[in-house]
Design a protein around this motif. Structure first.
Motif, PDB file in Angstrom:
ATOM      1  N   ASP A 174       0.830  -1.196   0.000  1.00  0.00           N
ATOM      2  CA  ASP A 174       0.000   0.000   0.000  1.00  0.00           C
ATOM      3  C   ASP A 174       0.868   1.251   0.000  1.00  0.00           C
ATOM      4  O   ASP A 174       2.111   1.176  -0.014  1.00  0.00           O
ATOM      5  N   ASP A 175       0.216   2.418   0.026  1.00  0.00           N
ATOM      6  CA  ASP A 175       0.936   3.692  -0.006  1.00  0.00           C
ATOM      7  C   ASP A 175       1.770   3.900   1.253  1.00  0.00           C
ATOM      8  O   ASP A 175       2.907   4.376   1.180  1.00  0.00           O
ATOM      9  N   ALA A 176       1.209   3.560   2.396  1.00  0.00           N
ATOM     10  CA  ALA A 176       1.928   3.776   3.648  1.00  0.00           C
ATOM     11  C   ALA A 176       3.230   2.978   3.672  1.00  0.00           C
ATOM     12  O   ALA A 176       4.282   3.486   4.092  1.00  0.00           O
ATOM     13  N   ALA A 177       3.185   1.723   3.226  1.00  0.00           N
ATOM     14  CA  ALA A 177       4.386   0.891   3.210  1.00  0.00           C
ATOM     15  C   ALA A 177       5.406   1.423   2.207  1.00  0.00           C
ATOM     16  O   ALA A 177       6.626   1.360   2.448  1.00  0.00           O
ATOM     17  N   THR A 178       4.935   1.962   1.089  1.00  0.00           N
ATOM     18  CA  THR A 178       5.831   2.519   0.078  1.00  0.00           C
ATOM     19  C   THR A 178       6.542   3.758   0.616  1.00  0.00           C
ATOM     20  O   THR A 178       7.761   3.927   0.447  1.00  0.00           O
ATOM     21  N   ILE A 179       5.793   4.618   1.273  1.00  0.00           N
ATOM     22  CA  ILE A 179       6.379   5.823   1.865  1.00  0.00           C
ATOM     23  C   ILE A 179       7.388   5.453   2.946  1.00  0.00           C
ATOM     24  O   ILE A 179       8.490   6.016   3.023  1.00  0.00           O
ATOM     25  N   GLN A 180       7.048   4.487   3.784  1.00  0.00           N
ATOM     26  CA  GLN A 180       7.959   4.058   4.847  1.00  0.00           C
ATOM     27  C   GLN A 180       9.239   3.467   4.261  1.00  0.00           C
ATOM     28  O   GLN A 180      10.325   3.640   4.829  1.00  0.00           O
ATOM     29  N   ALA A 181       9.132   2.767   3.139  1.00  0.00           N
ATOM     30  CA  ALA A 181      10.313   2.185   2.500  1.00  0.00           C
ATOM     31  C   ALA A 181      11.299   3.280   2.086  1.00  0.00           C
ATOM     32  O   ALA A 181      12.521   3.102   2.200  1.00  0.00           O
ATOM     33  N   LEU A 182      10.779   4.411   1.586  1.00  0.00           N
ATOM     34  CA  LEU A 182      11.657   5.524   1.222  1.00  0.00           C
ATOM     35  C   LEU A 182      12.252   6.179   2.459  1.00  0.00           C
ATOM     36  O   LEU A 182      13.447   6.479   2.507  1.00  0.00           O
ATOM     37  N   LEU A 183      11.443   6.374   3.478  1.00  0.00           N
ATOM     38  CA  LEU A 183      11.933   7.003   4.713  1.00  0.00           C
ATOM     39  C   LEU A 183      13.005   6.157   5.399  1.00  0.00           C
ATOM     40  O   LEU A 183      13.940   6.688   5.997  1.00  0.00           O
ATOM     41  N   SER A 184      12.879   4.834   5.293  1.00  0.00           N
ATOM     42  CA  SER A 184      13.816   3.932   5.966  1.00  0.00           C
ATOM     43  C   SER A 184      15.034   3.577   5.124  1.00  0.00           C
ATOM     44  O   SER A 184      15.938   2.887   5.606  1.00  0.00           O
ATOM     45  N   GLY A 185      15.041   4.016   3.869  1.00  0.00           N
ATOM     46  CA  GLY A 185      16.180   3.742   3.017  1.00  0.00           C
ATOM     47  C   GLY A 185      16.120   2.431   2.257  1.00  0.00           C
ATOM     48  O   GLY A 185      17.088   2.053   1.593  1.00  0.00           O
ATOM     49  N   GLN A 186      15.002   1.718   2.323  1.00  0.00           N
ATOM     50  CA  GLN A 186      14.874   0.480   1.537  1.00  0.00           C
ATOM     51  C   GLN A 186      14.884   0.775   0.044  1.00  0.00           C
ATOM     52  O   GLN A 186      15.313  -0.049  -0.758  1.00  0.00           O
ATOM     53  N   VAL A 187      14.339   1.940  -0.327  1.00  0.00           N
ATOM     54  CA  VAL A 187      14.348   2.402  -1.713  1.00  0.00           C
ATOM     55  C   VAL A 187      14.838   3.836  -1.725  1.00  0.00           C
ATOM     56  O   VAL A 187      14.853   4.517  -0.688  1.00  0.00           O
ATOM     57  N   GLN A 188      15.252   4.307  -2.891  1.00  0.00           N
ATOM     58  CA  GLN A 188      15.782   5.676  -2.990  1.00  0.00           C
ATOM     59  C   GLN A 188      14.816   6.638  -3.687  1.00  0.00           C
ATOM     60  O   GLN A 188      15.040   7.850  -3.713  1.00  0.00           O
ATOM     61  N   ALA A 189      13.747   6.098  -4.272  1.00  0.00           N
ATOM     62  CA  ALA A 189      12.722   6.931  -4.915  1.00  0.00           C
ATOM     63  C   ALA A 189      11.438   6.128  -4.960  1.00  0.00           C
ATOM     64  O   ALA A 189      11.462   4.895  -4.838  1.00  0.00           O
ATOM     65  N   VAL A 190      10.314   6.833  -5.114  1.00  0.00           N
ATOM     66  CA  VAL A 190       9.019   6.147  -5.158  1.00  0.00           C
ATOM     67  C   VAL A 190       8.131   6.748  -6.237  1.00  0.00           C
ATOM     68  O   VAL A 190       8.197   7.952  -6.522  1.00  0.00           O
ATOM     69  N   GLY A 191       7.313   5.899  -6.843  1.00  0.00           N
ATOM     70  CA  GLY A 191       6.227   6.388  -7.676  1.00  0.00           C
ATOM     71  C   GLY A 191       5.186   6.997  -6.754  1.00  0.00           C
ATOM     72  O   GLY A 191       4.761   6.361  -5.789  1.00  0.00           O
ATOM     73  N   ALA A 192       4.760   8.230  -7.041  1.00  0.00           N
ATOM     74  CA  ALA A 192       4.003   8.999  -6.058  1.00  0.00           C
ATOM     75  C   ALA A 192       2.765   9.647  -6.659  1.00  0.00           C
ATOM     76  O   ALA A 192       2.706   9.946  -7.850  1.00  0.00           O
ATOM     77  N   ASN A 193       1.763   9.869  -5.784  1.00  0.00           N
ATOM     78  CA  ASN A 193       0.657  10.736  -6.170  1.00  0.00           C
ATOM     79  C   ASN A 193       0.949  12.148  -5.672  1.00  0.00           C
ATOM     80  O   ASN A 193       2.023  12.423  -5.128  1.00  0.00           O
ATOM     81  N   SER A 194      -0.007  13.043  -5.837  1.00  0.00           N
ATOM     82  CA  SER A 194       0.223  14.467  -5.561  1.00  0.00           C
ATOM     83  C   SER A 194       0.654  14.758  -4.134  1.00  0.00           C
ATOM     84  O   SER A 194       1.323  15.768  -3.878  1.00  0.00           O
ATOM     85  N   PHE A 195       0.293  13.873  -3.188  1.00  0.00           N
ATOM     86  CA  PHE A 195       0.492  14.219  -1.789  1.00  0.00           C
ATOM     87  C   PHE A 195       1.622  13.458  -1.111  1.00  0.00           C
ATOM     88  O   PHE A 195       1.843  13.632   0.088  1.00  0.00           O
TER      89      PHE A 195
END
Length: 275
Positions: A174-195
């Motif tokens: 989900d979106d929350a897990a994707t955002i957390q992955a970027l914050l934690s350094g699991q990924v370096q960028a994310v596909g994102a919506n406006s917010f």
């Protein structure tokens, strides 16, 4: 004897399948059923503010929640929300678990083959977001980093279509897990919506998360089941009403901090009415 046994087995199988079809169909209520019951069951995202999410008290909130409650009021019934992960939205509708989706449903031709969209009621931008210090200036640059996306989302589609061959794309529930992955350094960028930038910068403002690449502008609509003309007509009349009476403008001011955009009269490959 074997032939006879197989015929019996086939008969049992057909009866079982018929029961499943009937049971599945009985879950999907008509508008008359919903009004008699006094409740419309609305599928919504549970983790994607300001679109749809569950707040700290357990209440559904966001622009889609406000839309759902306004739709229930329009029908003269109560709203019952079902929080759904991105990949579960369409199955929840088509199997009759929910009556309608107000669930950040971007209008895409492949989705329009399995669900019926209403007229659009909200706009969205799909981008690639990373920290300010991460140098991504072209699609080719995505190949240098691990990219995160919510599985089966529009972001997933856009990143997959635009990333170079061999790019590492990690898909989250989900979106929350994707955002957390970027914050934690699991990924370096994310596909994102406006917010996404707003949510990311609220957590780590020192990193200055920002859109790096722009993929597409999209519009979201309510979704009902294919061929259900009465549901579709009702959803469209509701969207027309909230556009004209100022409710949508109030929802936009509250959640998007922006005026209501001009919506298109058509989206290629996505009919707004039952064909």
């Amino acid at each position: 004897m074997l032939f006879s046994l197989n015929r019996r087995q086939l008969g049992v199988t057909l009866l079982t399948l018929s029961a499943i079809v009937v049971a599945g169909g009985s879950q999907a209520g008509t508008l008359e059923d919903v009004k008699k019951k006094g409740v419309v069951v609305i599928g919504i995202q549970g983790d994607n503010p300001p679109w749809g999410y569950v707040d700290s008290s357990g209440k559904q909130d966001g622009i889609d929640a406000d839309m759902g409650r306004a739709f229930a009021e329009y029908l003269g019934v109560k709203a019952e929300f079902v929080a759904l992960a991105v990949a579960n939205r369409i199955p929840a509708l088509t199997t009759g678990r929910v009556d309608i989706l107000f669930a950040t449903m971007a209008m895409l031709p492949e989705r329009a083959k399995v669900v019926q969209y209403s007229k659009p009621y909200v706009a969205n931008q799909i981008t690639l977001v990373a920290a300010q210090a991460t140098p991504i200036n072209s699609n080719a640059d995505m190949g240098k980093y691990v990219i995160g996306v919510p599985r089966s989302s529009t972001q997933d589609t856009q990143v997959t279509n635009n990333a170079p061959a061999g790019a590492e794309i990690r898909r989250f529930d989900d979106d929350a897990a994707t955002i957390q992955a970027l914050l934690s350094g699991q990924v370096q960028a994310v596909g994102a919506n406006s917010f996404y930038p707003q949510r990311l910068n609220a957590a780590k403002p020192e990193l200055g998360f920002e859109p790096k690449l722009h993929f597409t502008a999209l519009y979201n609509g309510a979704c009902t089941r294919l061929g259900e003309k009465e549901w579709n007509e009702t959803a469209n009349k509701f969207v027309d009403q909230i556009k004209s009476n100022g409710k949508l403008a109030a929802f936009y001011a509250k959640w998007m901090k922006a005026p209501v955009p001009v919506f298109p009269d058509s989206v290629p490959g996505v009919p707004f009415t039952v064909q």
